[in-house]
Design an enzyme around this catalytic site. Structure first.
Site, mmCIF file in Angstrom:
data_model
loop_
_atom_site.group_PDB
_atom_site.id
_atom_site.type_symbol
_atom_site.label_atom_id
_atom_site.label_comp_id
_atom_site.label_asym_id
_atom_site.label_seq_id
_atom_site.Cartn_x
_atom_site.Cartn_y
_atom_site.Cartn_z
ATOM 1 N N ASP A 75 -116.390 -22.830 -15.771
ATOM 2 C CA ASP A 75 -115.485 -22.525 -14.233
ATOM 3 C C ASP A 75 -115.713 -23.228 -13.389
ATOM 4 O O ASP A 75 -116.387 -23.911 -12.701
ATOM 5 C CB ASP A 75 -116.517 -21.530 -13.784
ATOM 6 C CG ASP A 75 -116.992 -20.191 -14.787
ATOM 7 O OD1 ASP A 75 -116.121 -19.828 -15.917
ATOM 8 O OD2 ASP A 75 -117.987 -19.119 -14.877
ATOM 9 N N ASP A 116 -114.552 -8.869 -19.877
ATOM 10 C CA ASP A 116 -115.598 -8.431 -18.930
ATOM 11 C C ASP A 116 -116.657 -7.567 -19.599
ATOM 12 O O ASP A 116 -115.955 -6.161 -18.947
ATOM 13 C CB ASP A 116 -115.222 -9.052 -18.227
ATOM 14 C CG ASP A 116 -114.309 -10.579 -17.802
ATOM 15 O OD1 ASP A 116 -115.166 -11.294 -18.474
ATOM 16 O OD2 ASP A 116 -113.319 -10.565 -16.567
#
Length: 256
Positions: free
Chosen positions: A131, A12
């Site tokens: 998500d 990330d």
């Protein structure tokens, strides 16, 4: 012969640095993405996923320069996502050295973009990132909904039906993150992982919540995932990729 299950470290990246947070908040710095990617390549990771976590929220394009540096030093497949909104974004990332491009928020606002991208570049390089959060209450049939913007905005879309739609439009792979589990280190949400893996004919990558090696194995054995993705257990030195592969092999999982 069973297909080998992949282990994928996830980077990330926020403003050019690898970070890791809990449920996308409380961010801590984990280092330079190119150095970290090179380390995972040397350890025998099957792939690397690079997500520019600032891109969609701030409307910034993924740092092509970082992707170019990474692709020049890493020789395993590289998936890049974050702020991918146009065919030109995808072309730029593939030209910079990405093998696959992950589409998240843009797919929700414009599902046909996924079909256009798959037609233009081939399904094999189009990943749709989902998500998902559990929205069913106690005693109700389990149901998960798609969220966007780092898990902050509900969409009302059923996660399993949405994943099937993405497959129908030409996605080659689904990167499934449980927003309930992300960064919590108590394992994947095996319910949503299994529901989507069983409903689809394309690979599903389980993400969100790995705290130990048994969690990786459970993603495959109980979650029916084709690949498992983890970040903090690798970044902060708790486990290495070879240890993860050895453990999964000991649980009867075919690994590369």
């Amino acid at each position: 012969m069973a297909l080998a299950k992949r282990i994928i470290p996830c980077l990330d990246v926020d403003n050019g640095r690898v970070v890791k947070g809990v449920k996308f908040e409380n961010i801590r710095d984990a280092g330079d993405p190119v150095e970290i990617a090179r380390r995972y390549d040397e350890q025998g990771a099957d792939e690397i996923t690079f997500l520019d976590i600032t891109a969609s929220v701030d409307g910034r394009d993924t740092t092509l320069h970082t992707v170019e540096r990474m692709a020049s030093q890493v020789f395993i497949p590289l998936t890049v996502g974050g702020g991918v909104r146009t065919v030109q974004d995808i072309r730029n990332l593939l030209n910079a050295g990405a093998d696959k491009v992950s589409i998240n928020t843009a797919a929700v606002f414009n599902p046909e973009f996924v079909g256009e991208a798959a037609a233009r570049f081939g399904s094999q390089c189009i990943v749709v990132a989902i998500d998902a959060k559990r929205v069913s209450g106690p005693g109700e049939a389990p149901r998960w909904e798609i969220f966007t913007h780092g898990g902050r905005k509900p969409t009302g879309l059923d996660a399993v039906l949405w994943a099937k739609k993405m497959e129908d439009l030409g996605a080659g792979e689904i990167l499934l993150t449980s927003m309930d589990q992300d960064g919590m280190k108590n394992g994947f949400d095996l319910g949503v992982t299994r529901a989507i893996s069983d409903a689809l004919g394309i690979p599903v990558i389980a993400s969100g919540g790995v705290g130990n090696l048994e969690h990786l194995a459970a993603g495959v054995i109980e979650g029916h995932a084709s690949a498992v993705l983890a970040a903090s257990i690798f970044h902060f030195g708790e486990y290495t990729v070879p240890e993860a592969k050895a453990y999964m092999a000991s649980r009867g999982i075919v690994v590369r």
